[in-house]
Design an enzyme around this catalytic site. Structure first.
Site, PDB file in Angstrom:
ATOM      1  N   ARG A  71     -27.597  14.703  15.342  1.00  0.00           N
ATOM      2  CA  ARG A  71     -27.311  13.396  14.747  1.00  0.00           C
ATOM      3  C   ARG A  71     -26.129  12.715  15.427  1.00  0.00           C
ATOM      4  NH1 ARG A  71     -27.363  15.294   8.545  1.00  0.00           N
ATOM      5  NH2 ARG A  71     -29.578  15.110   8.152  1.00  0.00           N
ATOM      6  N   ARG A  73     -18.176  17.822  11.459  1.00  0.00           N
ATOM      7  CA  ARG A  73     -18.648  18.511  12.666  1.00  0.00           C
ATOM      8  C   ARG A  73     -19.419  19.785  12.323  1.00  0.00           C
ATOM      9  NH1 ARG A  73     -17.257  17.779  17.875  1.00  0.00           N
ATOM     10  NH2 ARG A  73     -15.515  16.381  18.198  1.00  0.00           N
ATOM     11  N   LYS A 130     -26.663  17.662  23.940  1.00  0.00           N
ATOM     12  CA  LYS A 130     -25.554  17.631  22.982  1.00  0.00           C
ATOM     13  C   LYS A 130     -26.089  17.637  21.568  1.00  0.00           C
ATOM     14  CE  LYS A 130     -21.294  15.724  23.179  1.00  0.00           C
ATOM     15  NZ  LYS A 130     -20.308  14.901  23.105  1.00  0.00           N
ATOM     16  N   LYS A 131     -25.519  18.461  20.712  1.00  0.00           N
ATOM     17  CA  LYS A 131     -26.042  18.588  19.356  1.00  0.00           C
ATOM     18  C   LYS A 131     -25.671  17.390  18.479  1.00  0.00           C
ATOM     19  CE  LYS A 131     -28.374  22.119  18.078  1.00  0.00           C
ATOM     20  NZ  LYS A 131     -29.789  21.842  17.733  1.00  0.00           N
ATOM     21  N   HIS A 132     -24.502  16.855  18.700  1.00  0.00           N
ATOM     22  CA  HIS A 132     -24.100  15.707  17.878  1.00  0.00           C
ATOM     23  C   HIS A 132     -23.066  14.874  18.617  1.00  0.00           C
ATOM     24  CE1 HIS A 132     -21.141  18.849  16.864  1.00  0.00           C
ATOM     25  NE2 HIS A 132     -20.312  17.856  17.023  1.00  0.00           N
ATOM     26  N   ASP A 188       1.322   0.292  11.906  1.00  0.00           N
ATOM     27  CA  ASP A 188       1.156  -1.038  12.515  1.00  0.00           C
ATOM     28  C   ASP A 188       2.438  -1.868  12.515  1.00  0.00           C
ATOM     29  OD1 ASP A 188       1.318  -1.371   9.796  1.00  0.00           O
ATOM     30  OD2 ASP A 188      -0.363  -2.767   9.626  1.00  0.00           O
ATOM     31  N   GLY A 209      -6.548   1.574   8.810  1.00  0.00           N
ATOM     32  CA  GLY A 209      -5.616   1.125   9.846  1.00  0.00           C
ATOM     33  C   GLY A 209      -5.402  -0.380   9.838  1.00  0.00           C
ATOM     34  N   ARG A 210      -6.083  -1.058   8.899  1.00  0.00           N
ATOM     35  CA  ARG A 210      -6.047  -2.536   8.866  1.00  0.00           C
ATOM     36  C   ARG A 210      -6.354  -3.098  10.266  1.00  0.00           C
ATOM     37  NH1 ARG A 210      -1.460  -5.258   5.368  1.00  0.00           N
ATOM     38  NH2 ARG A 210      -0.169  -4.331   6.969  1.00  0.00           N
ATOM     39  N   ARG A 219      13.590   9.998  -2.301  1.00  0.00           N
ATOM     40  CA  ARG A 219      14.519  11.118  -2.528  1.00  0.00           C
ATOM     41  C   ARG A 219      15.734  11.015  -1.611  1.00  0.00           C
ATOM     42  NH1 ARG A 219      15.160  15.912   0.168  1.00  0.00           N
ATOM     43  NH2 ARG A 219      15.930  17.693  -1.046  1.00  0.00           N
ATOM     44  N   ASP A 265       4.557  -4.518   6.310  1.00  0.00           N
ATOM     45  CA  ASP A 265       5.101  -5.805   6.761  1.00  0.00           C
ATOM     46  C   ASP A 265       5.159  -6.853   5.646  1.00  0.00           C
ATOM     47  OD1 ASP A 265       2.378  -6.048   6.771  1.00  0.00           O
ATOM     48  OD2 ASP A 265       2.234  -7.010   8.732  1.00  0.00           O
ATOM     49  N   GLY A 313       0.839  -1.203   0.000  1.00  0.00           N
ATOM     50  CA  GLY A 313       0.000   0.000   0.000  1.00  0.00           C
ATOM     51  C   GLY A 313       0.868   1.245   0.000  1.00  0.00           C
ATOM     52  N   ARG A 360     -28.268  15.571  27.750  1.00  0.00           N
ATOM     53  CA  ARG A 360     -27.572  16.789  28.195  1.00  0.00           C
ATOM     54  C   ARG A 360     -27.725  17.910  27.180  1.00  0.00           C
ATOM     55  NH1 ARG A 360     -21.977  14.838  28.782  1.00  0.00           N
ATOM     56  NH2 ARG A 360     -21.399  16.327  27.168  1.00  0.00           N
ATOM     57  N   THR A 397       3.703   3.127   5.674  1.00  0.00           N
ATOM     58  CA  THR A 397       2.292   2.731   5.668  1.00  0.00           C
ATOM     59  C   THR A 397       1.522   3.706   6.548  1.00  0.00           C
ATOM     60  OG1 THR A 397       0.697   1.129   6.540  1.00  0.00           O
ATOM     61  CG2 THR A 397       2.894   0.982   7.444  1.00  0.00           C
ATOM     62  N   ASP A 418      -0.883   2.977   8.307  1.00  0.00           N
ATOM     63  CA  ASP A 418      -1.524   2.252   9.412  1.00  0.00           C
ATOM     64  C   ASP A 418      -0.787   2.335  10.758  1.00  0.00           C
ATOM     65  OD1 ASP A 418      -3.393   1.424   7.520  1.00  0.00           O
ATOM     66  OD2 ASP A 418      -2.217  -0.345   6.994  1.00  0.00           O
ATOM     67  N   ARG A 458       1.231  -5.090  -5.895  1.00  0.00           N
ATOM     68  CA  ARG A 458       1.251  -6.323  -5.109  1.00  0.00           C
ATOM     69  C   ARG A 458       1.631  -7.419  -6.097  1.00  0.00           C
ATOM     70  NH1 ARG A 458      -2.633  -3.462  -1.622  1.00  0.00           N
ATOM     71  NH2 ARG A 458      -1.483  -3.361   0.318  1.00  0.00           N
TER      72      ARG A 458
HETATM   73  P1  ADP Z   1       2.392  -4.159   2.679  1.00  0.00           P
HETATM   74  O1  ADP Z   1       3.853  -4.149   2.390  1.00  0.00           O
HETATM   75  O2  ADP Z   1       1.785  -2.799   2.588  1.00  0.00           O
HETATM   76  O3  ADP Z   1       2.079  -4.903   3.965  1.00  0.00           O
HETATM   77  P2  ADP Z   1       1.430  -6.489   1.149  1.00  0.00           P
HETATM   78  O4  ADP Z   1       1.159  -7.311   2.349  1.00  0.00           O
HETATM   79  O5  ADP Z   1       0.446  -6.490   0.055  1.00  0.00           O
HETATM   80  O6  ADP Z   1       1.660  -4.944   1.493  1.00  0.00           O
HETATM   81  O7  ADP Z   1       2.835  -6.970   0.551  1.00  0.00           O
HETATM   82  C1  ADP Z   1       3.389  -6.326  -0.568  1.00  0.00           C
HETATM   83  C2  ADP Z   1       4.131  -7.320  -1.403  1.00  0.00           C
HETATM   84  O8  ADP Z   1       5.213  -7.900  -0.665  1.00  0.00           O
HETATM   85  C3  ADP Z   1       3.334  -8.527  -1.890  1.00  0.00           C
HETATM   86  O9  ADP Z   1       2.527  -8.249  -2.991  1.00  0.00           O
HETATM   87  C4  ADP Z   1       4.439  -9.481  -2.231  1.00  0.00           C
HETATM   88  O10 ADP Z   1       5.012  -9.177  -3.490  1.00  0.00           O
HETATM   89  C5  ADP Z   1       5.476  -9.205  -1.152  1.00  0.00           C
HETATM   90  N1  ADP Z   1       5.310 -10.196  -0.085  1.00  0.00           N
HETATM   91  C6  ADP Z   1       4.326 -10.283   0.842  1.00  0.00           C
HETATM   92  N2  ADP Z   1       4.471 -11.382   1.605  1.00  0.00           N
HETATM   93  C7  ADP Z   1       5.562 -12.039   1.140  1.00  0.00           C
HETATM   94  C8  ADP Z   1       6.230 -13.260   1.504  1.00  0.00           C
HETATM   95  N3  ADP Z   1       5.789 -14.036   2.477  1.00  0.00           N
HETATM   96  N4  ADP Z   1       7.329 -13.607   0.786  1.00  0.00           N
HETATM   97  C9  ADP Z   1       7.783 -12.829  -0.204  1.00  0.00           C
HETATM   98  N5  ADP Z   1       7.197 -11.690  -0.593  1.00  0.00           N
HETATM   99  C10 ADP Z   1       6.102 -11.289   0.056  1.00  0.00           C
END
Ligand code: ADP
Length: 319
Positions: free
Chosen positions: A162, A154, A213-215, A129, A170-171, A21, A103, A11, A211, A125, A127, A72
């Site tokens: 409402r 708001r 409250k408007k919203h 996370d 945020g997944r 850069r 990740d 993402g 109380r 990302t 997220d 992806r």
């Molecule tokens: P993000 O990096 O945002 O978490 P994804 O989970 O879609 O996004 O992963 C992005 C890309 O990373 C995937 O499309 C794939 O090419 C690669 N990837 C994900 N998991 C693996 C894995 N277990 N082994 C190798 N490449 C992976």
């Protein structure tokens, strides 16, 4: 190391361009050749690789999205896909790779490192996370986009009585919801990391209504479930008119905030330093405003922890 590659994967997030850069400029500063790989791991397999110059990354620090595009790529999850990628890198003489992504992308970087090809990950990302870093690139921008949207909601909300349910991204992490809720004084924040008692949410809404409250604003992290369904449940239970806004991909766009540009610049440059220092299989991050690096394997097995103290505070402030 004389040649380094950089790609963005998974993402996209605002600030990825600032990270690209930083990688490119830091390499050139050290007289290292730098190559941009387009479309993430798909581009790596396809050999969609080109040499980057100082000017290649001019005028992008302020732009959202990623100049190198993202994709992806299922094939890269296979051994054969990874081997193809390594072949391409070798063909271009690229000796180390900076992977900017989440990740999933780090799993790919880890696989390459295991196969003897040095990679460093940069957390990008919205997220927030990823374990091992207080912030990921894009989080601050997405947060500010959410705040701007809620402020607008708001304005119209005060004209009607409402309840508003706002679903944010945020997944599986509630960080965007928590920070946005705290920054916007939401009545209720629903995050996947904490169970919220539905009866309690309803009681709070009714109390506010009585109380005068408007919203009321409820922020729901996508990891909790569907905002639309939640809104229906709220309306059925309170009989108060309830509107739902799913903010969606607006949260991924826009010009990165100063905080994200600075973070991306620091992390991108640090990733190059690590590769040049002979380190591989690491992720760069920021903790207590200090640059850090961690074993990617550990990042992938650890669990991101939300700040529960902040969650508690949000409850105390929205009585
Ligand atoms: P993000 O990096 O945002 O978490 P994804 O989970 O879609 O996004 O992963 C992005 C890309 O990373 C995937 O499309 C794939 O090419 C690669 N990837 C994900 N998991 C693996 C894995 N277990 N082994 C190798 N490449 C992976």
């Amino acid at each position: 190391m004389k040649k380094i590659g950089v790609l963005t994967s998974g993402g996209d997030a605002p600030g990825m361009n600032a990270a690209i850069r930083a990688v490119v400029r830091k390499c050139i500063y050290h007289n290292i050749e730098v190559y941009g790989i387009k479309n993430g791991y798909q581009g790596l397999i396809d050999g969609n690789i080109e040499k980057m110059e100082i000017g290649s990354v001019g005028d992008i620090i302020q732009r959202g999205g990623t100049k190198l595009y993202s994709a992806r790529c299922e094939e890269f999850k296979t051994d054969a896909g990874q081997e193809k990628g390594i072949e391409q890198l070798k063909k271009f003489g690229i000796e180390g790779l900076v992977v900017i992504g989440g990740d999933g992308s780090f799993r790919g970087a880890q696989k390459l490192t295991e196969k003897g090809y040095p990679c460093v990950g940069v957390p990008g990302t919205i997220d927030n996370d990823i374990p091992g870093t207080d912030f990921t690139i894009g989080f601050d921008t997405a947060l500010n986009t959410i705040i701007e949207a809620i402020d607008k909601i708001r304005d119209t909300a005060t004209s009607h009585e409402r309840t508003y349910v706002i679903e944010v991204m945020g997944r599986n992490a509630g960080d965007l919801a928590l920070w946005a809720g705290l920054a916007d004084g939401a009545e209720t924040i629903l995050i996947p990391e904490a169970e919220d008692d539905f009866a309690d949410v309803i009681a709070r809404l009714k109390r506010g209504h009585e109380r005068g409250k408007k919203h009321s604003i409820i922020i729901l992290a996508e990891g909790v479930g569907s905002g639309i369904e939640y809104g229906e449940r709220i309306q059925d239970e309170t009989k108060l008119e309830t509107r739902v806004t799913v903010l969606g991909h607006i949260q991924r766009g826009g010009s990165p905030t100063a905080a994200d540009r600075v973070l991306a610049s620091r992390l991108g440059a640090k990733a190059v330093d690590l590769l040049l220092g002979g380190k591989a299989g690491r992720m760069v991050g920021i903790q207590n405003n200090e640059l850090v690096d961690h074993d990617i394997e550990k990042v992938l097995t650890d669990k991101h922890a939300i700040n529960m103290e902040m969650y508690k505070l949000s409850k105390e402030l929205s009585i």
